[in-house]
Design an enzyme around this catalytic site. Structure first.
Site, PDB file in Angstrom:
ATOM      1  N   THR A  14     -20.870  -6.974 -24.686  1.00 32.94           N
ATOM      2  CA  THR A  14     -20.734  -5.597 -24.216  1.00 32.94           C
ATOM      3  C   THR A  14     -21.220  -4.575 -25.243  1.00 32.94           C
ATOM      4  OG1 THR A  14     -18.455  -5.402 -25.033  1.00 32.94           O
ATOM      5  CG2 THR A  14     -18.747  -6.233 -22.795  1.00 32.94           C
ATOM      6  N   ASP A  15     -21.402  -3.357 -24.760  1.00 33.31           N
ATOM      7  CA  ASP A  15     -21.788  -2.250 -25.634  1.00 33.31           C
ATOM      8  C   ASP A  15     -20.561  -1.391 -25.933  1.00 33.31           C
ATOM      9  OD1 ASP A  15     -21.327  -0.733 -23.346  1.00 33.31           O
ATOM     10  OD2 ASP A  15     -23.444  -0.341 -22.959  1.00 33.31           O
ATOM     11  N   LEU A  16     -20.770  -0.242 -26.540  1.00 36.84           N
ATOM     12  CA  LEU A  16     -19.651   0.630 -26.911  1.00 36.84           C
ATOM     13  C   LEU A  16     -18.829   1.102 -25.720  1.00 36.84           C
ATOM     14  CD1 LEU A  16     -21.274   2.820 -29.704  1.00 36.84           C
ATOM     15  CD2 LEU A  16     -19.486   1.087 -29.973  1.00 36.84           C
ATOM     16  N   GLY A  18     -18.066  -0.793 -23.265  1.00 33.77           N
ATOM     17  CA  GLY A  18     -17.340  -1.937 -22.715  1.00 33.77           C
ATOM     18  C   GLY A  18     -18.012  -2.584 -21.527  1.00 33.77           C
ATOM     19  N   ILE A  19     -19.274  -2.229 -21.290  1.00 31.88           N
ATOM     20  CA  ILE A  19     -20.022  -2.864 -20.198  1.00 31.88           C
ATOM     21  C   ILE A  19     -21.077  -3.795 -20.790  1.00 31.88           C
ATOM     22  CG2 ILE A  19     -19.577  -0.975 -18.589  1.00 31.88           C
ATOM     23  CD1 ILE A  19     -22.411   0.016 -19.060  1.00 31.88           C
TER      24      ILE A  19
END
Length: 129
Positions: A14-16, A18-19
């Protein structure tokens, strides 16, 4: 025939926000293709050793429809759309609870050790129909 491969989204995917980071979908569908080929009885390592032929991705056309998130359980569905002498075109969908989140059309080609196009071995073409 549709091959199904399940996986869980880990924090590292995930990225920052949360996806799932967009490039990780390519990793997910690569894993699914590797497992699909294995279920067909194709030993890619042996194919390379015996014929000098390997598979390579030539083209990917992808659509990101909805985000996957940390801890989601995803299913990658892989199906064959076309097989020619040196090319396989696949459709791969990533789903969560039946909802398509990502879809891709992937063109796989056979190449020789020299990097030049090669024909797919006949037994492999037959297995993919």
């Amino acid at each position: 025939m549709t091959h199904r491969f399940t996986l869980r989204v880990y924090y590292e995917d995930t990225d920052l926000a949360g996806i799932v980071y967009y490039a990780n979908y390519l990793k997910f569908i690569e894993r699914a293709r590797s497992e699909w080929i294995r279920t067909l009885g194709v030993d890619q390592k042996a194919m390379k050793e015996e014929t000098g032929t390997v598979f390579a991705v030539r083209r990917v056309e992808a659509d990101y429809l909805s985000p996957a998130r940390f801890d989601d359980e995803l299913e990658v569905q892989t199906s064959t759309e076309a097989v020619t002498g040196a090319r396989i075109i696949l459709r791969q969908d990533v789903l969560r609870d039946g909802e398509v989140l990502f879809t891709a059309h992937v063109t796989i080609v056979a190449i020789a050790e020299t990097g030049h196009p090669a024909r797919l071995p006949a037994n492999i073409r037959r297995q993919m129909h």
